[in-house]
Write an enzyme that holds these catalytic residues in place. Sequence first.
Site, mmCIF file in Angstrom:
data_model
loop_
_atom_site.group_PDB
_atom_site.id
_atom_site.type_symbol
_atom_site.label_atom_id
_atom_site.label_comp_id
_atom_site.label_asym_id
_atom_site.label_seq_id
_atom_site.Cartn_x
_atom_site.Cartn_y
_atom_site.Cartn_z
ATOM 1 N N GLU A 158 0.886 -1.238 -0.115
ATOM 2 C CA GLU A 158 -0.157 -0.034 0.000
ATOM 3 C C GLU A 158 1.031 1.418 -0.037
ATOM 4 O OE1 GLU A 158 -2.882 -0.063 3.128
ATOM 5 O OE2 GLU A 158 -3.952 -1.678 2.399
ATOM 6 N N GLU A 255 -6.745 -6.934 -1.251
ATOM 7 C CA GLU A 255 -7.149 -6.874 -0.162
ATOM 8 C C GLU A 255 -8.443 -6.351 -0.092
ATOM 9 O OE1 GLU A 255 -4.217 -5.685 2.745
ATOM 10 O OE2 GLU A 255 -5.704 -4.570 3.822
#
Length: 330
Positions: A158, A255
């Site tokens: 991320e 995710e």
Amino acid sequence: MKNIFFIFCCFAALGLYAQTPFQKYGKLQLKGTQLCSSKQVPIQLKGMSTHGLQWHGWGSFLGEKNLDVLAYQWQADILRIAMYYDEGGYKTNPKKFTKMLDQVVEETHKRGMYSIIDWHILKPGDPWNRIDEAKKFFAYMSKKHSSKGTVLYEICNEPNGKGVDWPRIKSYAEQIIPIIRKNDPDGIILIGTPAWASLGISEGKVATDIISNGLNQKNSHNVMFSFHFYAASHKDLYRKEFKKFLGKIPLFITEWGSQEASGEGRNDWQSVMEWHKILNEYKISWCNWNYSSGHRSSAVWKSNVSINGPFDDSQLKESGLKVKELIRAK
């Protein structure tokens, strides 16, 4: 009675020898923007992500029993293995966590599932801050596991923070991709997108330059882009902006959660269903966060479940029951 027993045995045998995901799909590849089997048939993988190995790794939560459950009862196609660098993770003991990660990849492969080796950068969010370590990590992992044919590489989880835009992520990817390609010429590589893998949406700067200023042809072979969403926080605006990328770049939801962006709070199943309409229509693969017995609502097992189980439905949280259903819905 003999006939009934014979029929039962036949069904049991069929279940026992059902094809694994790898037997069905083989070595994965991209055809345009679509993830496909080795025979170029479009596919949608469904599975789970671990939580951080430093908290819920092999021997603390993950083990043979619950991987059997994931592979054979849930019928998951893929397990994403979250190797945090910071936050008590890899940097504290590289040798220990390398050995653990190797074992989880091996155990996943033995069960015929695919695995994502996830370089889980979050704090700090700039992948360049760990570039030397990432180079060593992916050189080792690609050499160690490339022959399996079941391993994907997520090179930055991320990316986030000031200045961590697509050009900076791209420049990082251009350093890491050739290292993996030396050992694994065709394995699927996943790149986290700006603003916590939101394609920039979470910072109000939709990263359309991923389309207009993409990787060069040499580095773009079998490369996909990660997108994350949490259904209770990321709703119509996110879905609207996400749709702009459909068919333009290869996308993989490495995710997602039914809760708020923190991984906690209530489950928003209406929003989940709106997301999954899109994912199913476009055959976009996904991993749910997370396969653990943590205290947050995003952990699918109840907090008192240990590595020894039991691993039946009575021990699943609300999210676990629903996600199991979504995985099994082939």
